[in-house]
Design an enzyme around this catalytic site. Structure first.
Site: not given
Length: 716
Positions: A409, A438
């Site tokens: 993340d 990400e």
């Protein structure tokens, strides 16, 4: 924690630089000399600079000795006043990092039935006590720990401490703080204390998942454990739990497969689970009262108890998560774990901040915590012990829980060296473990060339990145709900759509792409974040006929699956998942978030179509070429009138059944007639109604009619 009252303050800001702050209310902020005093030390400080601030005078002083971090010193002024020397910005210096880096693999608790060894890295502490007690014991033991090398504190107790609760009391800058062990592998309910467990009793049978030859062979299906089973017609007995998600053979009210059995038959290779490590936002004793995605991390090495059947029992959540992972493996799929090493829930309450204040988090030029994550803190992954913690934690999940991949993340918060260290460590166990993240460029005080983001993908081989260029080109901007992408009929995105279908590696006139290799591109149009594609379609086109919206949705999802790179589906995307228009449903109730199995039953025709497209991808390596040069050599785009896309996959005989495959995409509202490259007998693998790896009809000639909002896949 009792606040210490001080007439003035002194901080160790570098290994030999002490900053003294005298308020104007204290002798008008003046002192012409300062001394440092401690065990065997009584020396003057050399005042290097005097700076007038708003309410204090700042003195920057040089010490002729390096104060020993972890020992107590006082600073005296010319008026006879004194204050303790507090740990200041020294903690964020490279000297501190190199002095106190500890490379051992024994932090936390090392247990045997005869003894337990506790180790904690806390270099700035002057005293540490282990707080130890049995469940319901009103009189905990407080045991002094011993400081050893590299700022590590240790205590070994020669007795069986299984299921004892423990925490650490840490004294820093004369203040005591209580903290849970950051390396804890078991917790009491709601993470109040660490628990000593016998690792042999936490074992569960592990079934090996099939291995991938290449990252591009993966097809990822993102799911939230609770969402899988909470719908009234999920067919699961233990709704919202690890064990409920592990159930197989469950059926909807109409008798159709649900849950794991359904996902297996869809054909995906990996289930990506939203965070399962301990998080805040759901009371583990009342898990049905609140909902949370899990991006509020507290304790990184323990499963969250809100999905456990008996959260009060420390072994329970561990064994049940392992049972879920084994159940997924038994269905022939891998497990990707969503990990959130970029921030903690509340910095001040984090064990990291309580045990080594100021070290594990980034600070800006003004000394304030940075906030590139948008949630109040950024993990300082570039610091050696923060990097070590992340690598240690990843390897713990890999070795203990046998997961098959990690999704990072907000990976753009982390630094390149940390992510390459993770990749290297994981490779030592298995090089086919997937690592994706990400790679957004976030405003954190890390030099641009050190961020683990898409711009620096060339420095991150073997790590996939969520491709927002793909997402926004095919469906339209995520952040402008009314912007329509290529699959929604906007030919402004025509050239971008061609590039992203080719793995975003640069093809044709574009010599350089977003990525060097297709395995770095995670292609998606929908995830847990933001609006589902169906909700965007409805908001964009409220008057549009539902049948047309379904065609556009089917086309966009099929493009994800037929593009070069790694395809990623949001659970329920294959049956038009809706969250009733809620963009970010991280705290919304189950009725917004659950997988609606009735909706699935009503859209089985689309499910079967997407299943067929998945089968086409899996049966033909031409759709998952692992190398950029192969793509440039074997994928050729045709010159068609806008908004059509057509391409051939050639020289593919050795990698499948076919000599050549043609793909045509028509996002327009009209039928389109296109000329084929040659007059031949073609097998149809997909048209506007059907998709299958096995041909379901044949056509002959040199032309084909494309239906509106559809694709056509032909093979020879």
């Amino acid at each position: 924690m009792i606040a210490i009252e001080r007439e003035f303050n002194a901080y160790l800001d570098q290994v030999d630089v002490i900053t003294v702050l005298l308020p104007y209310s204290y002798f008008e902020g003046t002192s012409n000399e300062f001394r440092i005093k401690g065990e065997g030390v009584d020396l003057p400080l050399a005042i290097q600079e005097k700076i007038l601030l708003g309410d204090t005078v700042k003195y920057i002083c040089l010490s002729s000795i390096r104060p020993e971090i972890g020992k107590t010193y006082v600073i005296l002024d010319e008026h006879g006043g004194q204050t303790d020397l507090q740990i200041g910005a020294v903690i964020r210096t490279e000297e501190f990092d190199s002095l106190f880096f500890y490379g051992g693999n024994d932090l936390g608790v090392s247990y045997t039935p005869d003894k337990a060894l506790f180790k904690l890295w806390a270099p700035t502490a002057t005293k540490i006590k282990l707080r130890l007690f049995k469940e319901d014991d009103q009189n905990p033991e407080l045991i002094d720990m011993t400081r050893i090398d590299k700022g590590v504190w240790s205590i070994e107790l020669a007795r069986n401490l299984e299921l004892y609760r423990y925490s650490f009391l840490v004294c820093i800058n004369l203040e005591w703080r209580e903290a849970v062990d950051p390396y804890a592998t078991a917790l009491t309910v709601n993470g109040e204390y660490g628990v000593v467990i016998d690792p042999s009793k936490a074992k569960a049978p592990n079934i090996e998942a099939p291995k991938l030859k290449q990252p591009v062979d993966a097809i990822i299906y993102e799911a939230h454990i609770r969402d899988l089973t909470m719908h009234p017609n999920s067919g699961a007995d233990r709704k919202g739990t690890y064990l409920g998600a592990a159930e197989t053979g469950t059926k909807s009210a109409n008798g159709m497969e649900t849950g794991l059995s359904y996902i297996k038959n869809l054909g995906v290779t990996h289930i990506e689970l939203l965070p399962v490590h301990d998080f805040e936002g759901v009371d583990e004793l009342e898990p049905d009262r609140d909902y949370n995605w899990g991006y509020n991390p507290v304790h990184y090495n323990v499963p969250d108890g809100s999905y456990a059947s008996r959260p009060r029992y420390p072994y329970n959540r561990i064994k049940e998560l392992k049972q879920l992972i084994s159940a997924i493996h038994s269905q022939g799929m891998g497990v990707i774990m969503d990990v959130v090493y970029n921030h903690v829930y509340i910095r001040e309450d984090s064990p990291f901040e309580k045990i080594v204040p100021g070290y594990f988090f980034r600070h800006d030029a003004h000394g304030l915590p940075s906030n590139g994550t948008g949630v109040g803190n950024d993990i300082a992954s570039e610091r050696l012990m923060a990097r070590k913690y992340i690598v240690d934690s990843v390897m713990y999940w890999l070795n203990e829980y046998h997961v098959d991949g990690f999704r990072f993340d907000l990976m753009g918060i982390l630094d390149i060296e940390t992510m390459t260290a993770v990749r290297k460590a994981v490779n030592s166990v298995s090089p086919d473990i997937l690592i994706i993240g990400e790679g957004w460029d976030l405003n954190t005080p890390l030099p641009p060339d050190r961020k683990a983001n898409i711009s620096n993908q060339a420095k991150l081989p073997g790590i996939g990145q969520f491709n927002d260029w793909f997402r926004d080109s095919i469906k339209g901007s995520t952040f402008n709900i009314y912007d329509k992408g290529y699959a929604l009929g906007n030919d402004r995105y025509l050239e971008a759509a061609k590039q992203v279908m080719a793995g975003s590696i640069g093809i044709g006139k574009r010599k350089h792409g977003l990525f060097l290799q297709p395995g770095q591109s995670v292609n998606y149009i929908e995830s847990h974040d933001n609006h589902t594609l169906w909700d965007k379609l409805i908001i964009c086109n409220p008057e549009q006929d539902e049948a047309v919206s379904k065609k556009q949705h089917r086309l966009a999802t099929s493009m994800v699956l037929l593009a070069q790179g790694i395809p990623f589906l949001h659970s329920g995307q294959e049956f038009f998942r809706s969250k009733k228009g809620v963009g970010n449903s991280y705290r919304s109730p189950d009725e917004i978030n659950w997988l609606d199995w009735d909706l699935r039953d009503a859209n089985m025709d689309n499910v079967q179509y997407i299943k067929g497209i998945i089968d086409i991808r899996k049966s033909n390596e031409a759709f998952r070429l692992p190398d950029s040069e192969q793509i440039r050599r074997q994928m050729e785009f045709f010159s068609l009138s806008a908004p059509l896309i057509g391409f051939s996959l050639k020289e593919i005989k050795e990698n499948g059944h076919w000599e050549k495959i043609l793909v045509f995409i028509n996002p327009s509202m009209d039928q389109q007639l296109v000329e084929l490259t040659e007059d031949a007998r073609w097998s149809v693998l997909a048209d506007h109604e059907n998709a299958s790896a096995q041909p379901f009809r044949h056509i002959e000639g040199d032309k084909v009619l494309l239906e509106a909002c559809s694709l056509f896949v032909l093979a020879k």
